[in-house]
Enzyme design. Structure first.
Site, PDB file in Angstrom:
ATOM      1  N   ASP A   1       0.838  -1.202   0.000  1.00 46.36           N
ATOM      2  CA  ASP A   1       0.000   0.000   0.000  1.00 46.36           C
ATOM      3  C   ASP A   1       0.877   1.258   0.000  1.00 46.36           C
ATOM      4  O   ASP A   1       1.667   1.479   0.921  1.00 46.36           O
ATOM      5  CB  ASP A   1      -0.882  -0.008   1.253  1.00 46.36           C
ATOM      6  CG  ASP A   1      -2.105   0.889   1.126  1.00 46.36           C
ATOM      7  OD1 ASP A   1      -2.115   1.763   0.256  1.00 46.36           O
ATOM      8  OD2 ASP A   1      -3.052   0.699   1.906  1.00 46.36           O
TER       9      ASP A   1
ATOM     10  N   CYS B   1      -6.295   4.008  -3.961  1.00 41.79           N
ATOM     11  CA  CYS B   1      -6.473   2.689  -3.361  1.00 41.79           C
ATOM     12  C   CYS B   1      -7.751   1.979  -3.785  1.00 41.79           C
ATOM     13  O   CYS B   1      -7.707   0.872  -4.318  1.00 41.79           O
ATOM     14  CB  CYS B   1      -6.462   2.845  -1.849  1.00 41.79           C
ATOM     15  SG  CYS B   1      -6.869   1.333  -0.998  1.00 41.79           S
TER      16      CYS B   1
ATOM     17  N   HIS C   1     -11.090  -2.369   1.837  1.00 41.69           N
ATOM     18  CA  HIS C   1     -11.338  -1.019   1.317  1.00 41.69           C
ATOM     19  C   HIS C   1     -12.189  -0.997   0.043  1.00 41.69           C
ATOM     20  O   HIS C   1     -12.002  -0.148  -0.824  1.00 41.69           O
ATOM     21  CB  HIS C   1     -10.020  -0.271   1.080  1.00 41.69           C
ATOM     22  CG  HIS C   1     -10.185   1.217   1.203  1.00 41.69           C
ATOM     23  ND1 HIS C   1      -9.213   2.113   0.832  1.00 41.69           N
ATOM     24  CD2 HIS C   1     -11.223   1.966   1.658  1.00 41.69           C
ATOM     25  CE1 HIS C   1      -9.631   3.344   1.056  1.00 41.69           C
ATOM     26  NE2 HIS C   1     -10.851   3.282   1.560  1.00 41.69           N
TER      27      HIS C   1
ATOM     28  N   ASN D   1      -0.530   1.815  -5.751  1.00 39.86           N
ATOM     29  CA  ASN D   1      -0.369   3.110  -6.431  1.00 39.86           C
ATOM     30  C   ASN D   1       0.956   3.709  -5.983  1.00 39.86           C
ATOM     31  O   ASN D   1       1.681   3.118  -5.180  1.00 39.86           O
ATOM     32  CB  ASN D   1      -1.535   4.063  -6.130  1.00 39.86           C
ATOM     33  CG  ASN D   1      -1.974   4.082  -4.674  1.00 39.86           C
ATOM     34  OD1 ASN D   1      -3.086   3.666  -4.343  1.00 39.86           O
ATOM     35  ND2 ASN D   1      -1.093   4.536  -3.793  1.00 39.86           N
TER      36      ASN D   1
END
Length: 578
Positions: free
Chosen positions: A31, A70, A126, A282
């Protein structure tokens, strides 16, 4: 002995293939990691020997692209579709917003479970939890150990919203039940331990599909964002910036996790028939909201931007099933490609009516084929008003995020802050746990240096001054055009020199815009989410199924919200939780 181990690994992989056994699939999802924050891209500041060994022994994905945020990125991985084709193109799911990845979307774990796989998610979700039927074990995962939101505290696993009058809530689950017993365990360690248990307890009569979705290296709660074990941070005394030093400790813990996960696969006799994919969702947010001091340098921009720094991701693929290994791939590949690629590699048949945007690139990656041109949509957000698109090496950028505040080249590292161990870099890689697991001594030191040099990004100086007004890019005023083959760092805007090419790319974007679904986002704060109403936990607050949609069932309210956002142009809203 190491040569014998390597030969046995290859022989076992061949036997599994001949028997028609489906390979285990392990996706390690990082992440918010910067392109310049693994040492296989040339940086000597933070060494990542385990991650690097995985890449050097497999395929180093040098042109790996992802959505720039995300929630859209994770939706893309699991659906094989652009975010515009699932309604997930606008922003991320804020903790108390009532929406999620629409139920009509069929996800990667569902396809693999239907093909006989045991499916596990360890870590971050998420993709929505306001309704129970949007949570991981309702979307194809047999088991989930982790959290629903965009981030949490690394140690107590709570989420605190400083701008809401809510109670602090625990966001940690084992399947559908809260898991307070994990409190105090550093998140990276907790997820690694769970992943190892999943592997050790796995019934090998079935293949394994596991997504190990780390919190690292995203920040924690806003009042204590940078967290890492002291012993890991202490390894980086050569880094002066305390924030960057803690970030390095977070990466070091992550690198150890990769080694331990690979070791577990080997110890349980599963490595010889496994595919391991590692990448970051990302680019890093170097500065600004939820910044972690990560570096995407020398690329332009950062997370949530249209530039290469936001969308070009660290990536590596390893498997004994790859025909060619130990090379740097410059094949352009995108997160949309992993569903069809991994399904093809595993012999998983996808439904014929499934309309994917991604391609099966397994033959190309496995055979080290000559890179083929691609057309890719990177960003198309008509609420925030910006887009990014490439046709082969030509890139189109129109508009930007945060009013262009982060449109620069961020995160340049201090050359005097190199790790003292970097002089022995190749030896460190060869001595890593991953390399020990893979055996055969791995690539030679010369080959490591050669691959590293190939994967180190440089920004060539072109004829003419980049400060010449003709090359100026002001995307908030006019669309820009770049030739990434000669200008990978997006310094020379060619729009004024090649207006026809600019127009052709703009037309491609318009064609894609016509296929876009409305944004599924419902940008309202639903007070029913308050953990005080749920025994101190973050959990679903509406148990009413709404059929195929993942968003609120009041169409008038949803469309009013969307229309208001478009009308008011709420670019870069305050609540940025990713």
């Amino acid at each position: 002995m190491t040569v014998l181990l390597h030969l046995l690994l290859l022989l076992s992989a061949g036997i599994s293939l001949c028997r028609g056994e489906k390979p285990n699939i392990v996706i390690i999802l990082i992440d918010d990691m910067g392109f310049n924050d693994v040492s296989f891209h040339g940086s000597n500041q933070i060494l990542t020997p385990n991650i690097d060994a995985l890449a050097y022994n497999g395929v180093l994905l040098n042109r790996h692209y992802v959505p720039n945020l995300c929630t859209p990125s994770r939706a893309t991985l699991l659906t094989g579709k652009y975010p515009i084709h699932t309604g997930m193109q606008h922003f991320v799911i804020v903790t108390d917003e009532p929406w999620g990845l629409p139920r009509q979307e069929r996800l990667m774990p569902e396809f693999f479970r239907d093909a006989g796989y045991a499916t596990h998610l360890v870590g971050k979700w998420h993709l929505g939890f306001w309704r129970k039927d949007l949570t991981p074990t309702m979307r194809g995962f047999d088991h989930h150990f982790g959290y629903y939101n965009g981030y949490m505290d690394y140690y107590d696993h709570t989420v605190r919203l400083l701008d809401r009058n809510y109670s602090t809530g625990l966001d940690f689950r084992r399947d559908l039940e809260p898991c307070p017993e994990a409190e105090g365990i550093y998140a990276t360690e907790a997820f690694t331990t769970e992943a190892r248990k999943v592997i050790e307890r796995h019934d090998k009569s079935r293949p394994l599909f596991m997504v190990l979705s780390h919190l690292a290296v995203h920040t924690g709660n806003e009042d204590n964002p940078m967290q890492a074990p002291e012993e890991e941070v202490a390894k980086f005394a050569h880094i002066q910036d305390p924030k960057r030093r803690t970030y390095a400790g977070m990466i070091s813990s992550l690198d150890k996790s990769v080694g331990q996960t690979m070791r577990a696969l080997a110890d349980n006799g599963m490595l010889n028939n496994s595919i391991v994919l590692l990448y970051s969702d990302n680019g890093a947010p170097t500065v600004g909201i939820h910044s972690n001091a990560g570096s995407n340098y020398p690329f332009r921009g950062q997370k949530e931007s249209p530039w290469e720094g936001g969308i070009r991701s660290v990536g590596a693929l390893w498997s004994p099933l790859l025909q060619q290994r130990g090379y740097v791939s410059n094949q352009t590949i995108h997160a949309i490609d992993w569903l069809p690629t991994l399904a093809a590699a595993a012999g998983v048949q996808l439904p014929t009516d499934l309309k994917l945007d991604g391609l099966n690139l397994w033959p190309s990656l496995s055979g080290a084929a000559e890179p083929q041109p691609r057309k890719l949509l990177h960003v198309l957000d008509d609420v925030f008003g910006y887009s990014s698109y490439t046709s082969d090496t030509l890139k189109y950028v129109n508009g930007s995020s945060f009013e262009g505040r982060y449109d620069h080249w961020l995160g340049e590292l201090n050359a005097s802050e190199e790790d003292p161990l970097s002089a022995d870099y190749a030896q460190l890689v060869r001595a890593s746990e991953v390399q020990a697991v893979l055996g055969n001594g791995g690539p030679t030191e010369d080959r490591i240096r050669q691959m590293r040099d190939e994967a180190t990004q440089r920004c060539p100086i072109q004829n003419g001054d980049q400060d010449d007004p003709i090359y100026l890019c002001e995307p908030l005023k006019a669309a820009c055009l770049f030739d990434l083959a000669n200008d990978p760092c997006e310094r020379y805007n060619l729009a004024k020199l090649y207006p026809l090419q600019l127009q052709l790319l703009a037309e491609d974007v318009e064609e894609l815009r016509l296929t876009a679904l409305p944004s599924a986002r419902v940008p309202i704060a639903d007070k029913r989410a308050d953990p005080a109403l749920h025994s101190g936990n973050w959990e679903w607050w509406n148990n009413t199924s709404t059929g195929s949609s993942g968003s609120i069932t009041l169409p008038s309210l949803r469309w009013l919200c969307v229309c208001l956002l478009n009308f008011l142009g709420l670019v870069n809203v305050v609540y940025r939780f990713s």
